[in-house]
Design a protein around this motif. Structure first.
Motif, PDB file in Angstrom:
ATOM      1  N   GLN A  44       0.825  -1.203   0.000  1.00  0.00           N
ATOM      2  CA  GLN A  44       0.000   0.000   0.000  1.00  0.00           C
ATOM      3  C   GLN A  44       0.866   1.263   0.000  1.00  0.00           C
ATOM      4  O   GLN A  44       0.574   2.239  -0.693  1.00  0.00           O
ATOM      5  CB  GLN A  44      -0.935  -0.004   1.216  1.00  0.00           C
ATOM      6  CG  GLN A  44      -2.036  -1.065   1.147  1.00  0.00           C
ATOM      7  CD  GLN A  44      -2.934  -1.035   2.375  1.00  0.00           C
ATOM      8  OE1 GLN A  44      -2.753  -0.205   3.269  1.00  0.00           O
ATOM      9  NE2 GLN A  44      -3.893  -1.952   2.422  1.00  0.00           N
ATOM     10  N   GLY A  48       0.976   3.919  -2.741  1.00  0.00           N
ATOM     11  CA  GLY A  48       0.736   5.318  -2.403  1.00  0.00           C
ATOM     12  C   GLY A  48       1.873   6.216  -2.859  1.00  0.00           C
ATOM     13  O   GLY A  48       1.658   7.320  -3.372  1.00  0.00           O
ATOM     14  N   GLN A  49       3.126   5.723  -2.648  1.00  0.00           N
ATOM     15  CA  GLN A  49       4.273   6.506  -3.089  1.00  0.00           C
ATOM     16  C   GLN A  49       4.296   6.650  -4.607  1.00  0.00           C
ATOM     17  O   GLN A  49       4.598   7.727  -5.148  1.00  0.00           O
ATOM     18  CB  GLN A  49       5.559   5.843  -2.613  1.00  0.00           C
ATOM     19  CG  GLN A  49       6.808   6.667  -2.896  1.00  0.00           C
ATOM     20  CD  GLN A  49       6.786   7.989  -2.170  1.00  0.00           C
ATOM     21  OE1 GLN A  49       6.378   8.056  -1.004  1.00  0.00           O
ATOM     22  NE2 GLN A  49       7.209   9.064  -2.855  1.00  0.00           N
ATOM     23  N   TYR A  51       1.663   6.607  -6.488  1.00  0.00           N
ATOM     24  CA  TYR A  51       0.593   7.546  -6.806  1.00  0.00           C
ATOM     25  C   TYR A  51       1.043   8.984  -6.575  1.00  0.00           C
ATOM     26  O   TYR A  51       0.786   9.876  -7.392  1.00  0.00           O
ATOM     27  CB  TYR A  51      -0.629   7.209  -5.962  1.00  0.00           C
ATOM     28  CG  TYR A  51      -1.801   8.115  -6.190  1.00  0.00           C
ATOM     29  CD1 TYR A  51      -2.511   8.104  -7.388  1.00  0.00           C
ATOM     30  CD2 TYR A  51      -2.200   9.019  -5.201  1.00  0.00           C
ATOM     31  CE1 TYR A  51      -3.578   8.960  -7.599  1.00  0.00           C
ATOM     32  CE2 TYR A  51      -3.264   9.873  -5.409  1.00  0.00           C
ATOM     33  CZ  TYR A  51      -3.951   9.834  -6.603  1.00  0.00           C
ATOM     34  OH  TYR A  51      -5.012  10.682  -6.804  1.00  0.00           O
TER      35      TYR A  51
END
Length: 255
Positions: A44, A48-49, A51
């Motif tokens: 995740q 997330g990084q 993204y």
């Protein structure tokens, strides 16, 4: 007995191993769960990084596009200002050209009237020359008639004069008087034609002068350095010759 003791020991050992295995299994499952949770969390966080990195790239790309668009807007505004300035200049040039065209039309009209007036003046001068010629013919006939009358008078007073001589002298006198009368009419008509033609030429040249003055006033209002009308107004008194003066009629003595 020894076998029973050994069997009992084996059972005890087996029971102890089962208990130890039962205690280790929950710990291994917990560790595996923790690892699974950590892997999911790492996944995740990596997602997330990724993204966030993608958003940063999009933001940077959007910033570049915004700067490029702002530069295009600035260039467009500059071009619009230049176009507006050029449009103003073109409008000024069109106004000037319209004024030049209007001034040129006035000059053409003035020059046309001048040319027509000069042609009419030349025709009038030719008619005046014809009138002078007609008046010269009349003068010659009047001179011939005067001489003939003097000769006839001298013959009539001579002692040797006869009726036939007096009759012969009377014939040319009658013809000369008839020719003189005709010549007087022709000369008078020619002079009238010449005066009318000269009057019409004068009117046309006056119109040309008025048109030239109007063009000069127009030239003074046109912007820029435009050539002035340099032609000299036609001097009617200088151009127009004096009409031929009619000679006084001589009263002849009829016999």
């Amino acid at each position: 007995m020894a076998g029973l003791a050994a069997l009992a020991g084996i059972c005890i050992l087996t029971a102890a191993g089962s208990a130890t295995a039962q205690k280790a299994e929950p710990e291994n499952a917990k560790a595996l769960l923790e690892k699974a949770k950590r892997r999911d969390l790492d996944h995740q966080m990596a997602a997330g990084q990724t993204y966030l990195d993608r958003l940063a790239e999009d933001l940077a790309k959007g910033q570049k596009e915004s700067e490029a668009l702002q530069a295009n807007i600035t260039a467009t505004n500059n071009l619009q200002k230049e176009s507006a300035t050029h449009l103003t200049e073109l409008a000024g040039q069109r106004k000037r050209m319209e004024q030049v065209v209007s001034l040129t039309a006035l000059r053409i009209e003035a020059e046309k009237l001048k040319s027509e007036g000069l042609q009419m003046l030349a025709d009038a001068q030719a008619k005046a020359l014809v009138a002078l010629s007609k008046r010269a013919d009349e003068t010659n006939l009047r001179t011939a008639l005067g001489a003939a009358e003097m000769k006839a008078l001298a013959q009539s007073e001579a002692p040797a004069a006869t009726d036939s001589a007096a009759k012969e002298a009377h014939v040319p006198l009658a013809e000369l008087r008839k020719k003189l009368a005709t010549s007087e009419v022709l000369a008078a008509n020619a002079e009238k034609v010449a005066r009318d033609a000269m009057r019409a030429a004068s009117v046309r040249l006056e119109l040309a002068d008025a048109a030239g003055t109007k063009a000069k006033r127009k030239a003074g209002t046109v912007e820029g350095d435009l050539p002035e009308i340099a032609e000299k107004p036609v001097d009617l008194e200088e151009k127009q010759p004096a009409p031929p003066a009619a000679e006084p009629k001589k009263h002849t003595r009829k016999k």
